[in-house]
Design an enzyme around this catalytic site. Structure first.
Site, PDB file in Angstrom:
ATOM      1  N   ASP A   1      -8.066  -7.072   0.243  1.00  0.00           N
ATOM      2  CA  ASP A   1      -7.173  -7.334   1.373  1.00  0.00           C
ATOM      3  C   ASP A   1      -7.931  -6.970   2.634  1.00  0.00           C
ATOM      4  OD1 ASP A   1      -6.743  -4.262   1.044  1.00  0.00           O
ATOM      5  OD2 ASP A   1      -5.805  -4.763   2.954  1.00  0.00           O
TER       6      ASP A   1
ATOM      7  N   CYS B   1      -8.585 -28.060  10.967  1.00  0.00           N
ATOM      8  CA  CYS B   1      -9.848 -28.791  11.088  1.00  0.00           C
ATOM      9  C   CYS B   1      -9.641 -30.304  10.988  1.00  0.00           C
ATOM     10  CB  CYS B   1     -10.843 -28.294  10.038  1.00  0.00           C
ATOM     11  SG  CYS B   1     -11.442 -26.625  10.427  1.00  0.00           S
TER      12      CYS B   1
ATOM     13  N   ASP C   1       0.860  -1.186   0.000  1.00  0.00           N
ATOM     14  CA  ASP C   1       0.000   0.000   0.000  1.00  0.00           C
ATOM     15  C   ASP C   1       0.896   1.236   0.000  1.00  0.00           C
ATOM     16  OD1 ASP C   1       0.888   0.267   2.570  1.00  0.00           O
ATOM     17  OD2 ASP C   1      -1.032  -0.114   3.526  1.00  0.00           O
TER      18      ASP C   1
ATOM     19  N   CYS D   1      -8.697 -27.890   6.014  1.00  0.00           N
ATOM     20  CA  CYS D   1      -7.407 -27.335   6.442  1.00  0.00           C
ATOM     21  C   CYS D   1      -6.792 -28.205   7.528  1.00  0.00           C
ATOM     22  CB  CYS D   1      -7.557 -25.884   6.896  1.00  0.00           C
ATOM     23  SG  CYS D   1      -8.020 -25.658   8.628  1.00  0.00           S
TER      24      CYS D   1
ATOM     25  N   CYS E   1     -14.361 -28.069   6.283  1.00  0.00           N
ATOM     26  CA  CYS E   1     -13.057 -27.461   5.987  1.00  0.00           C
ATOM     27  C   CYS E   1     -11.981 -28.539   5.966  1.00  0.00           C
ATOM     28  CB  CYS E   1     -12.730 -26.409   7.038  1.00  0.00           C
ATOM     29  SG  CYS E   1     -11.139 -25.588   6.771  1.00  0.00           S
TER      30      CYS E   1
ATOM     31  N   HIS F   1      -6.497 -21.424  10.075  1.00  0.00           N
ATOM     32  CA  HIS F   1      -7.834 -21.812   9.627  1.00  0.00           C
ATOM     33  C   HIS F   1      -8.555 -20.640   8.957  1.00  0.00           C
ATOM     34  CE1 HIS F   1     -11.949 -23.167   9.432  1.00  0.00           C
ATOM     35  NE2 HIS F   1     -12.268 -22.028  10.005  1.00  0.00           N
TER      36      HIS F   1
END
Lengths: 377, 377
Positions: free
Chosen positions: B267, B310, B93, B307, B305, B336
């Site tokens: 973002d 999880c 930014d 991931c 999920c 997560h």
């Protein structure tokens, strides 16, 4: 005695042994360093990263886990291995040491210890029987007998009295322990720095019979010289066919000195705690990553280290993370420090296998004394 | 204009686009969510774990990095990619937003902004030219034009004045930007919630010509409805062949609403910041992991999920970590949450490719409103 754990000595070099301890959750290469996973986590490390440092086994703290989330809850959730997602072996301590160091308003009698939780002030009683029950609920591969930890400053009479109480508790621990396949119970030699008390304690424990023998009550302020001298008089009195565990030790130099004296297992918060206070271990000693001299240093922490931290990041970046109080700082330094400790153990194992321990240890300690690499010109 | 970035629209579904943005450090699948790596680290996440969540690109903050470790130091150390060990694309930014929200004693004039660092009180001046220079020193793949961020509470006159200043700064940003292969400069549409000002701003930017167009000055308190209404009047005025980036947004529902209106990039600190305050995102809305109802819940956070969190841990364990203030709690919840946000983007991309965005979005928002799974009986 039901043989729950299998320990094999694969090679010897002087008093040092290369070995293998088989448990229900896998094998432990000895000499072994156990990272400390106090509250069901090795602080700042996911378990797969702990494994990747080279650790075969971790330690869990009975005192912390009994208070939160409680042993019964961990058992309901499938045991500590499943709870914290660590599939390898786990050793749990007995809670005795933390009761002494963390709890308030302790009262010790023949039965056990009554104390107030450091979390919520609740009154809790820990006895040998309850400690063994908690460790069973957690699902420990290696259970430790419940003992009293005596302060280093105690008189010889107090140390003797405390050691004999611990030996009576060791007998009760043994009676309370239900043998299971691939699991075992270790006794703990006490007796401070007094050879005759250490000998009395070792004899008492061997009379009861354990799967392994720990040396407790050291690394409590006596200094490395007295600690090693106590090992010199204690270790030869322990069975040769059982693993020996030096509790709460230590620095890299401590590990080398104790392995040369026949110790097979260690645990210590040093690599993890140091990782959270910006202290890094290297082959040339410890380095404070907060020091401004690292601010523009593009080199890795330790150029002889193959860990992901040393391969991926500069000292300048690690310095930046510590200055900015970024969580990644403790994460990366813990990862490096644990790898460093495991590399020390791997180096010692390799040296024993080659019959070259004296030479290896001499070089290692000499390098450790060099101090950090000089700044880039 | 030198074409530094290549943007390809691969499919459309209504106003939404599936695309690909190619940079010197790799391709970005759009719609894309960019995790925020403020101080050269996505908080509590090693970069390889960020990548594993599905992120193609991360964001770095000019304001933070210019103050510590400084852009010059990062440049000396080989640029931000090398410094933080993130080999993929980075968007930086311009610093304008953080100057407004974090710095003290700001003075804005035509030249730029003078402020006192929130770290040490040092007086610093940021101009369009200096912002672009800093972003070049950092080695940004996507550089943002320097703009002023207007508070949501400002009058229409103030918003107009501020937007026109930002447009003059956008022209100076463009003049200061040295085109490089695989790198580009984005302009930022301002104008608050006022359609005529947004249109004026978009026209001004297109007249200058940018590699991409960001929508700034939203998610500053106006609420989702006004935000989406502003997108409705702003996005159609932007070039169809350039990526569109909605800055600082947002919740999962915000992302869905904005993608449907033609936004390609986002973002937000929400998944990472929430991860550090025990807030977890699931397909059925957010869950507070501190809540005692999770204490004995063996289920994963989100059973849909895939991931590692999880798959490896129960709600009971995540609850325990948050209660015990263990660093692994923020680490796992951040992992997560970032995976969840990337899964949302992947779902949207897939739906656009199939021409099924309306159906997908409807189902997604409906599930999000269900609330957390009921407790086990």
């Amino acid at each position: 005695m039901t043989q729950g754990l299998t320990f094999s000595v694969l090679a010897r070099d002087g008093a040092a042994r290369l070995g293998r301890l088989d448990t229900a959750h896998g094998a432990i290469r000895t000499p072994a360093f156990m990272p400390v996973g106090t509250a069901a986590t090795v602080k700042a490390m996911p378990p797969e990263a702990v494994k990747a440092t080279g650790a075969d086994i971790i330690l869990g703290n009975t005192y912390h886990l009994m208070l939160r989330p409680t042993a019964e809850r961990v058992a309901c959730l499938g045991g500590l291995h499943k709870f914290m997602n660590w599939p390898g072996p786990i050793l749990t301590d007995s809670g005795g040491y933390q009761v002494m160091s963390l709890a308030k308003l302790r009262r010790i009698d023949e039965t056990g210890v009554t104390f107030k939780s450091h979390l919520d002030g609740a009154t809790v009683t820990l006895t040998p029987e309850r400690s063994i029950e908690i460790q069973r609920l957690l699902g420990a591969d290696i259970t430790m007998a419940f003992d009293e930890c005596t302060p280093f400053t105690a008189t010889v009479e107090t140390v003797a009295h405390s050691m004999r109480l611990s030996m009576r508790w060791a007998r009760r621990s043994k009676a309370a322990f239900a043998p299971r396949a691939g699991a075992g119970l270790f006794g703990i030699v006490q007796g401070g720095i007094h050879p005759e008390l250490r000998a009395e304690s070792a004899t008492a424990l061997m009379d009861i019979g354990f799967d392994g023998y720990a040396v407790g009550g050291l690394a409590v302020g006596e200094g490395q010289e007295l600690m090693l001298r106590t090992l010199d008089v204690t270790v030869p009195g322990l069975p040769v066919d059982r693993p020996r565990y030096l509790m709460g030790v230590g620095t890299p130099a401590d590990l080398v000195g104790a392995v040369r004296r026949g110790i097979d297992m260690f645990d210590c918060v040093l690599p993890t705690r140091s990782g959270r206070t910006a202290q890094a271990f290297t082959r040339r000693g410890t380095v404070n990553m907060r020091n401004a001299r690292h601010a523009e240093d593009p080199r890795p922490l330790d150029d002889a280290c193959a860990c992901p931290v040393c391969r991926g990041y500069s000292r300048a970046y690690l310095h930046h993370l510590t200055k900015a109080d970024e969580m990644l700082g403790p994460m990366l330094l813990t990862q490096h420090n644990l790898t460093f400790f495991q590399d020390v153990m791997a180096g010692l194992r390799d040296a024993i296998a080659r019959g070259a321990l004296d030479h290896y240890a001499g070089q290692f300690l000499e390098t450790l004394d060099l101090g950090d690499v000089p700044p880039l010109s």
